[in-house]
Design an enzyme around this catalytic site. Structure first.
Site, PDB file in Angstrom:
ATOM      1  N   LYS A  68       2.600  -3.525   7.604  1.00  0.00           N
ATOM      2  CA  LYS A  68       2.914  -3.316   5.531  1.00  0.00           C
ATOM      3  C   LYS A  68       4.021  -3.154   6.100  1.00  0.00           C
ATOM      4  O   LYS A  68       4.896  -3.704   4.695  1.00  0.00           O
ATOM      5  CB  LYS A  68       1.348  -2.538   4.854  1.00  0.00           C
ATOM      6  CG  LYS A  68       0.333  -2.975   5.495  1.00  0.00           C
ATOM      7  CD  LYS A  68       0.270  -5.019   4.463  1.00  0.00           C
ATOM      8  CE  LYS A  68       0.796  -4.778   2.836  1.00  0.00           C
ATOM      9  NZ  LYS A  68       0.550  -6.040   2.016  1.00  0.00           N
ATOM     10  N   THR A  76       0.779  -1.436  -0.327  1.00  0.00           N
ATOM     11  CA  THR A  76      -0.191  -0.341   0.087  1.00  0.00           C
ATOM     12  C   THR A  76       0.811   1.418  -0.065  1.00  0.00           C
ATOM     13  O   THR A  76       1.765   1.419   0.470  1.00  0.00           O
ATOM     14  CB  THR A  76      -0.879   0.247   1.614  1.00  0.00           C
ATOM     15  OG1 THR A  76      -2.012   1.085   1.154  1.00  0.00           O
ATOM     16  CG2 THR A  76       0.249  -0.318   2.415  1.00  0.00           C
ATOM     17  N   ASP A  77       0.569   1.904  -0.308  1.00  0.00           N
ATOM     18  CA  ASP A  77       0.240   3.457  -0.443  1.00  0.00           C
ATOM     19  C   ASP A  77       1.265   4.004   1.164  1.00  0.00           C
ATOM     20  O   ASP A  77       1.680   5.151   1.142  1.00  0.00           O
ATOM     21  CB  ASP A  77       0.618   4.405  -1.781  1.00  0.00           C
ATOM     22  CG  ASP A  77      -1.221   4.863  -0.865  1.00  0.00           C
ATOM     23  OD1 ASP A  77      -1.999   3.761  -0.155  1.00  0.00           O
ATOM     24  OD2 ASP A  77      -1.276   6.158  -1.772  1.00  0.00           O
ATOM     25  N   GLU A  78      -0.207   3.633   1.698  1.00  0.00           N
ATOM     26  CA  GLU A  78       0.078   4.160   3.432  1.00  0.00           C
ATOM     27  C   GLU A  78       1.521   4.245   3.779  1.00  0.00           C
ATOM     28  O   GLU A  78       2.080   4.063   5.101  1.00  0.00           O
ATOM     29  CB  GLU A  78      -1.070   3.836   4.125  1.00  0.00           C
ATOM     30  CG  GLU A  78      -2.382   4.112   3.255  1.00  0.00           C
ATOM     31  CD  GLU A  78      -3.797   3.821   4.433  1.00  0.00           C
ATOM     32  OE1 GLU A  78      -3.337   3.569   5.501  1.00  0.00           O
ATOM     33  OE2 GLU A  78      -4.468   3.113   3.609  1.00  0.00           O
ATOM     34  N   TYR A 115      -1.719  -0.230  11.233  1.00  0.00           N
ATOM     35  CA  TYR A 115      -1.364  -1.379   9.961  1.00  0.00           C
ATOM     36  C   TYR A 115      -0.806  -0.904   8.697  1.00  0.00           C
ATOM     37  O   TYR A 115      -0.098  -1.690   8.870  1.00  0.00           O
ATOM     38  CB  TYR A 115      -3.374  -0.513   8.460  1.00  0.00           C
ATOM     39  CG  TYR A 115      -3.063  -0.838   7.174  1.00  0.00           C
ATOM     40  CD1 TYR A 115      -2.694  -1.942   6.964  1.00  0.00           C
ATOM     41  CD2 TYR A 115      -3.409  -0.085   7.270  1.00  0.00           C
ATOM     42  CE1 TYR A 115      -3.043  -2.595   6.083  1.00  0.00           C
ATOM     43  CE2 TYR A 115      -4.064  -0.266   5.290  1.00  0.00           C
ATOM     44  CZ  TYR A 115      -2.990  -1.067   4.632  1.00  0.00           C
ATOM     45  OH  TYR A 115      -2.968  -1.888   3.660  1.00  0.00           O
TER      46      TYR A 115
END
Length: 356
Positions: free
Chosen positions: A171, A133-135, A167
């Site tokens: 990741k 993810t870009d997060e 989260y």
């Protein structure tokens, strides 16, 4: 090819499985634990296909993973299995640590053991594709904070990691593990980082399906804070096409950022959904009247935006859907699939607020 897809009953995973079965001659081994967000109904259109097989297996279960590898002999792994909702990670981070970190480690070790026994040719052709993810990058400057548009950067493949939530931190950890297994053990890995996905079969804890279903039921449409958080929205079927391109033509050791080129404020997204519903399911007042503002999420990132230039230039991929066409397709799908929406929520989740 035989492709082992973890998390293939989830939102993005099921889109990947459907894409492979419907658009290629490859075989799919779907490995999914079937947590609350995994639903085999999302694969009803392909589950009778002879090129598809399902294995209900937890990626933290090394014995079962070894059996799956030995039995099915995959040519590639596409690793999508993950806990993915920020609000849930705030309420209960332990599941995220277990699945996203320990699960990825266990899968890497099972894959490495299998890969080590392959022939030299099969080893060279094998791929472990980790979907992230870009997060993991944290957040970017918001227009409110910048003097001009030119000061608004995008996430690139070399952006430093600065995760904000349990989260995104889990990741980020899994991304680092994957790269370490390439450098230390030579396992041929590729990483992709994507922006916010939306589309059919999305579990209704996420913004777009939650707003659609709440609107139809006359419930409030909760907006965190002022609703000025910006996300780059990517239609899930465009993402599935991109992921297949990466696993089949991407270069080992590379990272590819996948975005939709659609930066939108959350409030704008919700108002657009309301406008579509006003046309498709009109009522006396606009659905926008149901919008309410609630306390913001702790540590809420203000802006994400992806630079997909590398995907475009090196792998010749571009999103096919605009935000307007993709969002209308999404609303129409939820209107036509109320039974799926009901089944996926039964006994698990009734769209209550999490992560307070």
């Amino acid at each position: 090819m035989k492709i082992l897809v973890t998390g293939g009953a989830g939102f993005i995973g099921s889109a990947v499985v459907r894409h492979i079965i419907n658009n290629t001659q490859d075989r799919v081994i779907n490995v999914d634990k079937l947590t609350y967000a995994g639903n085999l109904e999302s694969l009803a259109s392909v589950d009778k296909n002879e090129r598809y097989v399902f294995e209900q297996v937890d990626i933290c279960d090394r014995v079962e993973l070894d059996r799956v590898f030995a039995q099915h002999q995959p040519d590639a792994v596409m690793h999508l299995a993950a806990e993915s909702h920020v609000d849930r990670s705030i309420t209960g981070p332990s599941d995220f640590i277990q699945t996203n970190i320990v699960g990825t480690y266990t899968l890497l070790e099972a894959t490495r053991a299998y890969w080590n026994e392959l022939s030299a040719e099969a080893k060279k052709d094998f791929r472990f594709h980790h979907i992230s993810t870009d997060e993991v990058y944290g957040d970017l400057p918001h227009p409110d904070e910048a003097a001009s548009e030119t000061e608004l950067p995008l996430f690139t493949e070399t952006t430093s990691y600065a995760p904000s939530s349990p989260y995104s931190a889990s990741k980020a950890s899994s991304d680092h593990l994957v790269r370490a297994w390439l450098r230390t053990y030579g396992l041929p890995t590729i990483v992709t980082n994507c922006s916010n996905n939306y589309g059919p079969y999305h579990f209704p804890e996420k913004l777009i399906p939650l707003v659609i279903l709440n609107a139809l039921e006359g419930k409030s449409l909760p907006i965190y804070g002022k609703g000025d958080q910006i996300r780059d929205w990517l239609y899930v079927e465009d993402h599935a096409r991109a992921l297949y391109k990466v696993v089949t033509t991407g270069k080992v050791g590379e990272t590819y950022n996948i975005g939709g080129h659609n930066e939108k404020q959350n409030l704008e997204v919700v108002k657009t959904i309301c406008s579509i519903l006003d046309v498709l399911v009109p009522k006396e007042t606009s659905y926008a009247k149901q919008i309410t503002y609630v306390t913001d999420r702790p540590g809420h990132d203000r802006r994400y935006a992806i630079d997909s230039t590398k995907m475009s230039q090196e792998l010749n991929w571009q999103p096919e859907e605009t935000f307007e066409t993709g969002l209308r397709k999404t609303v129409e799908w939820y209107l036509a699939n109320q039974e799926w929406c009901q089944h996926v929520q039964d006994g698990t989740y009734q769209r209550e607020r999490l992560g307070i």
